[in-house]
Design a protein around this motif. Structure first.
Motif, short mmCIF file in Angstrom:
data_model
loop_
_atom_site.label_atom_id
_atom_site.label_comp_id
_atom_site.label_asym_id
_atom_site.label_seq_id
_atom_site.Cartn_x
_atom_site.Cartn_y
_atom_site.Cartn_z
N LEU A 34 0.84 -1.19 0.00
CA LEU A 34 0.00 0.00 0.00
C LEU A 34 0.88 1.25 0.00
N THR A 35 0.29 2.38 -0.32
CA THR A 35 1.01 3.65 -0.23
C THR A 35 1.45 3.86 1.22
N ARG A 36 2.72 4.21 1.38
CA ARG A 36 3.24 4.48 2.72
C ARG A 36 3.45 5.97 2.89
N TYR A 37 3.18 6.45 4.08
CA TYR A 37 3.29 7.87 4.40
C TYR A 37 4.43 8.08 5.37
N VAL A 38 5.26 9.06 5.08
CA VAL A 38 6.34 9.45 5.97
C VAL A 38 5.78 10.62 6.78
N MET A 39 5.80 10.47 8.09
CA MET A 39 5.28 11.50 8.99
C MET A 39 6.39 11.92 9.94
N THR A 40 6.42 13.18 10.28
CA THR A 40 7.47 13.69 11.15
C THR A 40 6.88 14.54 12.27
N ARG A 66 4.42 10.98 0.73
CA ARG A 66 3.94 9.61 0.56
C ARG A 66 4.71 8.93 -0.56
N ALA A 67 4.79 7.62 -0.47
CA ALA A 67 5.58 6.86 -1.44
C ALA A 67 4.89 5.56 -1.79
N LYS A 68 4.99 5.21 -3.06
CA LYS A 68 4.42 3.94 -3.51
C LYS A 68 5.50 2.87 -3.68
N SER A 69 6.72 3.32 -3.92
CA SER A 69 7.82 2.36 -4.12
C SER A 69 8.84 2.50 -3.00
N GLU A 70 9.67 1.49 -2.89
CA GLU A 70 10.73 1.51 -1.87
C GLU A 70 11.72 2.63 -2.14
N ALA A 71 12.03 2.88 -3.41
CA ALA A 71 12.97 3.95 -3.76
C ALA A 71 12.42 5.31 -3.35
N GLU A 75 13.96 7.88 -0.44
CA GLU A 75 14.26 9.28 -0.78
C GLU A 75 13.55 10.23 0.21
N LEU A 76 12.28 9.93 0.51
CA LEU A 76 11.54 10.77 1.46
C LEU A 76 12.15 10.73 2.85
N ILE A 77 12.55 9.54 3.27
CA ILE A 77 13.17 9.40 4.59
C ILE A 77 14.45 10.23 4.66
N ALA A 78 15.26 10.16 3.60
CA ALA A 78 16.51 10.94 3.57
C ALA A 78 16.22 12.44 3.63
N LEU A 79 15.20 12.88 2.91
CA LEU A 79 14.82 14.30 2.95
C LEU A 79 14.30 14.71 4.32
#
Length: 83
Positions: A34-40, A66-71, A75-79
């Protein structure tokens, strides 16, 4: 008035802290299909699925992306880490 505002802030922060502790204690890995959401928040980064957004929002987190792929997720986590 200052005391009232301080009390309100303390209650809000206490509520967010309790929510955060509960979420961490019951953490489950998000479904990678599923789509994963990066929350801070000020200190932490979490990854969750759409169903868990409200719970994290109540604990003081905001959606970073939000991200659909692992890549995309990496990238979102790094940002988020440098923000």
């Amino acid at each position: 008035m200052k005391l009232r505002n301080k009390l309100i802030k303390t209650v809000v922060l206490d509520s967010q802290l309790k929510s955060k502790i509960s979420l961490y204690a019951n953490y489950k890995d998000p479904d990678a299909n599923l789509t994963r959401y990066v929350m801070t928040d000020v200190n932490d980064i979490v990854i969750c699925n759409k169903d868990d957004i409200d719970s994290y929002s109540q604990a003081g987190f905001v959606i970073f992306g939000r991200a659909k792929s692992e890549a995309e997720l990496q990238e979102l986590i790094a940002l988020a880490e440098i923000s």
